[in-house]
Write an enzyme that holds these catalytic residues in place. Structure first.
Site, PDB file in Angstrom:
ATOM      1  N   ASP A  78       0.747  -1.298  -0.119  1.00 42.62           N
ATOM      2  CA  ASP A  78       0.008   0.068  -0.070  1.00 42.62           C
ATOM      3  C   ASP A  78       0.878   1.397   0.267  1.00 42.62           C
ATOM      4  O   ASP A  78       1.516   1.500   0.729  1.00 42.62           O
ATOM      5  CB  ASP A  78      -1.066   0.036   1.445  1.00 42.62           C
ATOM      6  CG  ASP A  78      -1.878   0.978   1.277  1.00 42.62           C
ATOM      7  OD1 ASP A  78      -2.567   1.403   0.400  1.00 42.62           O
ATOM      8  OD2 ASP A  78      -2.127   1.546   2.606  1.00 42.62           O
TER       9      ASP A  78
ATOM     10  N   VAL B 185      -9.395   0.205   3.522  1.00 40.92           N
ATOM     11  CA  VAL B 185      -9.797   0.590   4.966  1.00 40.92           C
ATOM     12  C   VAL B 185      -8.652   0.322   5.942  1.00 40.92           C
ATOM     13  O   VAL B 185      -8.155  -0.765   5.872  1.00 40.92           O
ATOM     14  CB  VAL B 185     -11.014  -0.365   5.314  1.00 40.92           C
ATOM     15  CG1 VAL B 185     -11.746  -0.100   6.636  1.00 40.92           C
ATOM     16  CG2 VAL B 185     -12.138  -0.400   4.458  1.00 40.92           C
TER      17      VAL B 185
ATOM     18  N   GLY C  43      -8.763   8.921   6.602  1.00 39.58           N
ATOM     19  CA  GLY C  43      -9.115   9.114   8.119  1.00 39.58           C
ATOM     20  C   GLY C  43     -10.604   9.368   7.861  1.00 39.58           C
ATOM     21  O   GLY C  43     -11.256   9.626   6.981  1.00 39.58           O
TER      22      GLY C  43
HETATM   23  P1  13P Z   1      -8.735   4.964   5.707  1.00 33.90           P
HETATM   24  O1  13P Z   1      -7.698   4.908   6.796  1.00 33.90           O
HETATM   25  O2  13P Z   1      -9.453   6.193   5.584  1.00 33.90           O
HETATM   26  O3  13P Z   1      -9.548   3.829   5.881  1.00 33.90           O
HETATM   27  O4  13P Z   1      -8.010   4.698   4.429  1.00 33.90           O
HETATM   28  C1  13P Z   1      -7.101   3.582   4.429  1.00 33.90           C
HETATM   29  C2  13P Z   1      -6.375   3.727   2.919  1.00 33.90           C
HETATM   30  O5  13P Z   1      -6.780   4.358   2.119  1.00 33.90           O
HETATM   31  C3  13P Z   1      -5.283   3.145   3.033  1.00 33.90           C
HETATM   32  O6  13P Z   1      -4.415   3.252   1.692  1.00 33.90           O
END
Ligand code: 13P
Length: 287
Positions: free
Chosen positions: A79, A234, A182
Protein backbone atom coordinates in the site's frame (compact mmCIF):
# COMPACT_ATOMS: atom_id res chain seq x y z
CA UNK A 1 -7.52 -17.24 -9.87
CA UNK A 2 -5.12 -14.29 -10.08
CA UNK A 3 -5.74 -10.83 -8.60
CA UNK A 4 -6.75 -9.70 -12.10
CA UNK A 5 -9.33 -12.50 -12.28
CA UNK A 6 -10.72 -11.52 -8.87
CA UNK A 7 -11.07 -7.86 -9.77
CA UNK A 8 -12.64 -8.78 -13.12
CA UNK A 9 -15.16 -10.95 -11.27
CA UNK A 10 -15.86 -8.12 -8.79
CA UNK A 11 -16.39 -5.67 -11.65
CA UNK A 12 -18.76 -7.91 -13.57
CA UNK A 13 -20.74 -9.00 -10.47
CA UNK A 14 -20.91 -5.54 -8.87
CA UNK A 15 -19.01 -5.99 -5.62
CA UNK A 16 -15.77 -4.62 -4.18
CA UNK A 17 -12.97 -6.46 -2.41
CA UNK A 18 -11.98 -4.93 0.93
CA UNK A 19 -8.27 -4.09 1.18
CA UNK A 20 -7.53 -3.95 4.89
CA UNK A 21 -4.31 -2.53 6.32
CA UNK A 22 -2.52 -4.95 8.63
CA UNK A 23 -0.90 -3.12 11.50
CA UNK A 24 -0.26 -6.15 13.71
CA UNK A 25 -0.90 -9.90 14.06
CA UNK A 26 -4.27 -9.49 15.78
CA UNK A 27 -5.56 -7.41 12.88
CA UNK A 28 -4.24 -10.00 10.41
CA UNK A 29 -6.10 -12.71 12.31
CA UNK A 30 -9.29 -10.64 12.61
CA UNK A 31 -9.43 -9.76 8.91
CA UNK A 32 -8.88 -13.39 7.87
CA UNK A 33 -11.38 -14.77 10.42
CA UNK A 34 -14.02 -12.26 9.33
CA UNK A 35 -13.49 -12.94 5.62
CA UNK A 36 -13.56 -16.73 6.21
CA UNK A 37 -16.79 -16.39 8.24
CA UNK A 38 -18.35 -14.37 5.39
CA UNK A 39 -16.84 -16.62 2.68
CA UNK A 40 -15.46 -13.47 1.08
CA UNK A 41 -12.33 -12.78 -0.94
CA UNK A 42 -10.15 -10.28 0.87
CA UNK A 43 -7.01 -8.24 0.34
CA UNK A 44 -4.40 -7.79 3.05
CA UNK A 45 -2.37 -4.68 2.54
CA UNK A 46 0.78 -3.37 4.12
CA UNK A 47 2.01 0.21 4.08
CA UNK A 48 5.75 0.88 4.16
CA UNK A 49 5.53 1.40 7.94
CA UNK A 50 3.75 -1.93 8.33
CA UNK A 51 6.35 -3.63 6.11
CA UNK A 52 9.02 -2.17 8.38
CA UNK A 53 7.31 -3.68 11.39
CA UNK A 54 6.73 -7.19 9.97
CA UNK A 55 9.53 -7.55 7.41
CA UNK A 56 8.71 -8.34 3.77
CA UNK A 57 9.64 -12.05 3.96
CA UNK A 58 7.57 -12.55 7.10
CA UNK A 59 4.56 -10.97 5.40
CA UNK A 60 4.81 -13.34 2.44
CA UNK A 61 5.07 -16.37 4.74
CA UNK A 62 2.25 -15.21 7.02
CA UNK A 63 -0.04 -14.69 4.06
CA UNK A 64 0.91 -18.08 2.55
CA UNK A 65 0.05 -19.74 5.87
CA UNK A 66 -3.20 -17.78 6.15
CA UNK A 67 -4.28 -18.85 2.65
CA UNK A 68 -3.83 -22.47 3.59
CA UNK A 69 -5.41 -22.14 7.01
CA UNK A 70 -8.49 -20.09 6.10
CA UNK A 71 -9.05 -21.57 2.64
CA UNK A 72 -10.36 -18.33 1.10
CA UNK A 73 -8.80 -16.08 -1.57
CA UNK A 74 -6.37 -13.74 0.22
CA UNK A 75 -4.70 -11.18 -2.04
CA UNK A 76 -1.58 -9.34 -0.94
CA UNK A 77 -0.94 -5.67 -1.69
CA UNK A 78 1.84 -3.20 -0.97
CA UNK A 79 0.00 0.00 0.00
CA UNK A 80 1.29 3.47 -0.97
CA UNK A 81 4.85 2.58 -1.96
CA UNK A 82 6.62 5.86 -2.67
CA UNK A 83 9.79 4.37 -4.11
CA UNK A 84 10.52 2.22 -7.13
CA UNK A 85 12.89 -0.04 -5.12
CA UNK A 86 10.21 -0.76 -2.50
CA UNK A 87 7.76 -1.62 -5.25
CA UNK A 88 10.22 -3.91 -7.05
CA UNK A 89 11.05 -5.67 -3.77
CA UNK A 90 7.36 -6.54 -3.37
CA UNK A 91 7.22 -7.73 -6.98
CA UNK A 92 10.23 -9.97 -6.30
CA UNK A 93 8.68 -11.24 -3.08
CA UNK A 94 5.54 -12.30 -4.97
CA UNK A 95 2.87 -9.84 -3.85
CA UNK A 96 -0.35 -9.87 -5.92
CA UNK A 97 -0.46 -6.12 -6.28
CA UNK A 98 1.78 -3.11 -5.79
CA UNK A 99 0.34 0.35 -5.29
CA UNK A 100 2.92 2.86 -6.50
CA UNK A 101 2.04 6.25 -5.05
CA UNK A 102 3.84 8.75 -7.23
CA UNK A 103 1.40 11.53 -6.38
CA UNK A 104 4.16 13.70 -4.91
CA UNK A 105 6.26 13.43 -8.08
CA UNK A 106 5.86 15.41 -11.28
CA UNK A 107 3.47 13.79 -13.75
CA UNK A 108 6.41 12.85 -16.01
CA UNK A 109 8.42 11.23 -13.20
CA UNK A 110 5.33 9.42 -11.96
CA UNK A 111 4.77 8.01 -15.47
CA UNK A 112 8.42 7.02 -15.86
CA UNK A 113 8.67 5.22 -12.49
CA UNK A 114 5.27 3.62 -12.73
CA UNK A 115 6.11 2.18 -16.17
CA UNK A 116 9.24 0.61 -14.78
CA UNK A 117 7.23 -1.12 -12.06
CA UNK A 118 4.55 -2.19 -14.54
CA UNK A 119 7.20 -3.81 -16.76
CA UNK A 120 8.54 -5.89 -13.87
CA UNK A 121 5.15 -6.66 -12.34
CA UNK A 122 3.49 -7.80 -15.55
CA UNK A 123 6.12 -10.46 -16.18
CA UNK A 124 4.76 -12.12 -13.01
CA UNK A 125 1.05 -11.35 -13.46
CA UNK A 126 1.22 -8.85 -10.60
CA UNK A 127 -1.08 -5.85 -10.80
CA UNK A 128 0.04 -2.25 -10.41
CA UNK A 129 -2.11 0.47 -8.89
CA UNK A 130 -1.24 4.06 -9.77
CA UNK A 131 -2.07 7.39 -8.19
CA UNK A 132 -1.70 10.93 -9.51
CA UNK A 133 -3.89 12.97 -7.16
CA UNK A 134 -2.63 12.91 -3.61
CA UNK A 135 -5.39 11.50 -1.42
CA UNK A 136 -5.85 13.99 1.42
CA UNK A 137 -5.69 13.22 5.14
CA UNK A 138 -4.01 10.43 7.09
CA UNK A 139 -5.38 7.23 8.59
CA UNK A 140 -6.57 8.52 11.97
CA UNK A 141 -9.62 10.04 13.64
CA UNK A 142 -9.29 13.78 12.96
CA UNK A 143 -10.82 16.30 15.33
CA UNK A 144 -10.38 19.26 12.96
CA UNK A 145 -12.69 19.93 10.03
CA UNK A 146 -11.36 19.47 6.50
CA UNK A 147 -11.22 22.49 4.22
CA UNK A 148 -13.67 21.24 1.60
CA UNK A 149 -12.80 23.89 -0.98
CA UNK A 150 -9.08 23.05 -0.92
CA UNK A 151 -9.98 19.38 -0.99
CA UNK A 152 -11.95 19.72 -4.22
CA UNK A 153 -8.88 21.09 -5.97
CA UNK A 154 -7.21 17.69 -5.44
CA UNK A 155 -9.96 15.62 -7.10
CA UNK A 156 -9.11 13.52 -10.16
CA UNK A 157 -9.11 15.21 -13.54
CA UNK A 158 -10.49 12.46 -15.82
CA UNK A 159 -8.50 13.54 -18.87
CA UNK A 160 -5.23 13.60 -16.95
CA UNK A 161 -6.08 10.19 -15.48
CA UNK A 162 -6.68 8.81 -18.97
CA UNK A 163 -3.28 10.11 -20.11
CA UNK A 164 -1.60 8.53 -17.10
CA UNK A 165 -3.21 5.14 -17.65
CA UNK A 166 -2.38 5.23 -21.34
CA UNK A 167 1.26 6.20 -20.70
CA UNK A 168 1.93 3.67 -17.94
CA UNK A 169 -0.19 0.61 -18.72
CA UNK A 170 -1.04 0.31 -15.03
CA UNK A 171 -4.03 -1.74 -13.97
CA UNK A 172 -5.86 -0.07 -11.08
CA UNK A 173 -6.41 3.66 -10.81
CA UNK A 174 -6.76 5.24 -7.35
CA UNK A 175 -9.59 7.67 -8.05
CA UNK A 176 -10.13 10.76 -5.87
CA UNK A 177 -13.68 12.14 -5.78
CA UNK A 178 -14.38 13.04 -2.14
CA UNK A 179 -12.66 10.05 -0.50
CA UNK A 180 -10.00 10.99 2.08
CA UNK A 181 -7.74 9.10 4.46
CA UNK A 182 -9.10 9.05 8.00
CA UNK A 183 -12.38 10.27 9.45
CA UNK A 184 -13.36 13.92 9.86
CA UNK A 185 -16.17 15.76 11.69
CA UNK A 186 -17.25 17.16 8.28
CA UNK A 187 -16.71 13.98 6.24
CA UNK A 188 -17.12 15.08 2.57
CA UNK A 189 -19.81 13.61 0.33
CA UNK A 190 -18.58 11.59 -2.62
CA UNK A 191 -18.87 13.33 -6.00
CA UNK A 192 -20.76 10.77 -8.09
CA UNK A 193 -20.88 12.94 -11.21
CA UNK A 194 -17.09 13.05 -11.25
CA UNK A 195 -16.86 9.33 -10.50
CA UNK A 196 -19.12 8.61 -13.49
CA UNK A 197 -16.87 10.78 -15.69
CA UNK A 198 -13.73 8.93 -14.47
CA UNK A 199 -15.43 5.59 -15.11
CA UNK A 200 -16.34 6.67 -18.62
CA UNK A 201 -12.83 7.66 -19.70
CA UNK A 202 -11.12 4.76 -17.88
CA UNK A 203 -13.53 2.16 -19.20
CA UNK A 204 -10.80 -0.51 -19.44
CA UNK A 205 -9.20 0.16 -16.03
CA UNK A 206 -10.03 -1.14 -12.57
CA UNK A 207 -10.88 1.61 -10.07
CA UNK A 208 -10.03 1.64 -6.37
CA UNK A 209 -11.37 3.84 -3.60
CA UNK A 210 -8.95 4.73 -0.82
CA UNK A 211 -10.17 6.20 2.45
CA UNK A 212 -12.86 3.59 3.07
CA UNK A 213 -13.33 4.69 6.70
CA UNK A 214 -16.07 7.12 7.66
CA UNK A 215 -17.99 7.10 4.34
CA UNK A 216 -21.70 6.35 4.90
CA UNK A 217 -22.67 2.85 3.71
CA UNK A 218 -25.19 4.14 1.15
CA UNK A 219 -22.52 6.27 -0.52
CA UNK A 220 -20.08 3.36 -0.63
CA UNK A 221 -22.72 1.17 -2.30
CA UNK A 222 -23.46 3.93 -4.81
CA UNK A 223 -19.74 4.27 -5.59
CA UNK A 224 -19.48 0.54 -6.28
CA UNK A 225 -22.50 0.81 -8.58
CA UNK A 226 -21.63 4.01 -10.46
CA UNK A 227 -17.85 3.65 -10.55
CA UNK A 228 -17.66 -0.15 -10.67
CA UNK A 229 -15.10 0.23 -7.87
CA UNK A 230 -13.43 -3.14 -7.24
CA UNK A 231 -11.09 -2.40 -4.32
CA UNK A 232 -11.83 -0.35 -1.20
CA UNK A 233 -9.03 0.43 1.25
CA UNK A 234 -9.84 0.49 4.96
CA UNK A 235 -7.45 1.36 7.73
CA UNK A 236 -8.62 3.96 10.29
CA UNK A 237 -11.77 2.16 11.43
CA UNK A 238 -9.97 -1.11 12.09
CA UNK A 239 -7.01 0.52 13.83
CA UNK A 240 -9.45 2.46 15.99
CA UNK A 241 -11.46 -0.66 16.87
CA UNK A 242 -8.20 -2.41 17.79
CA UNK A 243 -7.02 0.49 19.94
CA UNK A 244 -10.34 0.95 21.78
CA UNK A 245 -10.58 -2.77 22.53
CA UNK A 246 -6.95 -2.91 23.70
CA UNK A 247 -7.46 0.05 26.06
CA UNK A 248 -10.61 -1.58 27.43
CA UNK A 249 -8.92 -4.95 27.97
CA UNK A 250 -5.95 -3.39 29.72
CA UNK A 251 -8.28 -1.34 31.91
CA UNK A 252 -10.23 -4.46 32.90
CA UNK A 253 -7.08 -6.58 33.48
CA UNK A 254 -4.50 -4.20 34.91
CA UNK A 255 -2.35 -7.05 36.30
CA UNK A 256 -2.25 -9.10 33.11
CA UNK A 257 1.22 -9.32 31.59
CA UNK A 258 0.52 -12.09 29.06
CA UNK A 259 -0.51 -10.21 25.97
CA UNK A 260 -2.16 -13.07 24.09
CA UNK A 261 -4.63 -13.55 26.93
CA UNK A 262 -5.97 -10.07 26.23
CA UNK A 263 -6.47 -10.66 22.52
CA UNK A 264 -9.68 -12.71 21.96
CA UNK A 265 -12.01 -9.74 22.56
CA UNK A 266 -9.71 -7.44 20.62
CA UNK A 267 -9.84 -9.76 17.61
CA UNK A 268 -13.65 -9.95 17.92
CA UNK A 269 -13.90 -6.14 17.95
CA UNK A 270 -11.85 -5.81 14.76
CA UNK A 271 -13.76 -8.69 13.14
CA UNK A 272 -17.03 -6.83 13.68
CA UNK A 273 -15.72 -3.86 11.68
CA UNK A 274 -14.42 -6.06 8.86
CA UNK A 275 -17.66 -8.07 8.67
CA UNK A 276 -19.69 -4.85 8.45
CA UNK A 277 -17.48 -3.61 5.61
CA UNK A 278 -17.84 -6.92 3.74
CA UNK A 279 -21.64 -6.55 4.03
CA UNK A 280 -21.50 -3.07 2.50
CA UNK A 281 -19.00 -4.07 -0.22
CA UNK A 282 -21.24 -6.99 -1.28
CA UNK A 283 -18.43 -9.55 -1.29
CA UNK A 284 -20.04 -12.03 1.11
CA UNK A 285 -20.30 -15.52 -0.37
CA UNK A 286 -18.09 -14.66 -3.38
CA UNK A 287 -15.11 -16.76 -2.26
P1 13P B 1 -8.79 4.98 5.79
O1 13P B 1 -7.75 5.11 6.84
O2 13P B 1 -9.60 6.23 5.61
O3 13P B 1 -9.66 3.80 5.99
O4 13P B 1 -8.04 4.79 4.39
C1 13P B 1 -7.13 3.71 4.25
C2 13P B 1 -6.43 3.75 2.94
O5 13P B 1 -6.90 4.31 1.99
C3 13P B 1 -5.13 3.04 2.85
O6 13P B 1 -4.52 3.17 1.61
Amino acid sequence: MTARDWFAKAQSEGFAIGAFNVDNLDILKAVCEAAAKKKSPVMLEFSQGEVGYFGLENIVDLVANAREHYDIPILLNLDHAKKVEESLAAVDAGFDEVHFDGSELTFEENVQYCRKIVEAAHTKEILVEGEIDKISGSSEVHEQDLNLETLKASYTDPEKAAKFVQATGMDIFAAVFGNVHGTFPNQPDLDFELLAAIREVLYKTFLSMHGGSGIPAEQVKEAIKIGKIVKINVNTEIRQAFRDALVEEMGENPEQSTYYKLTPDIVRAVMAVVEAKIDVFGSEGKA
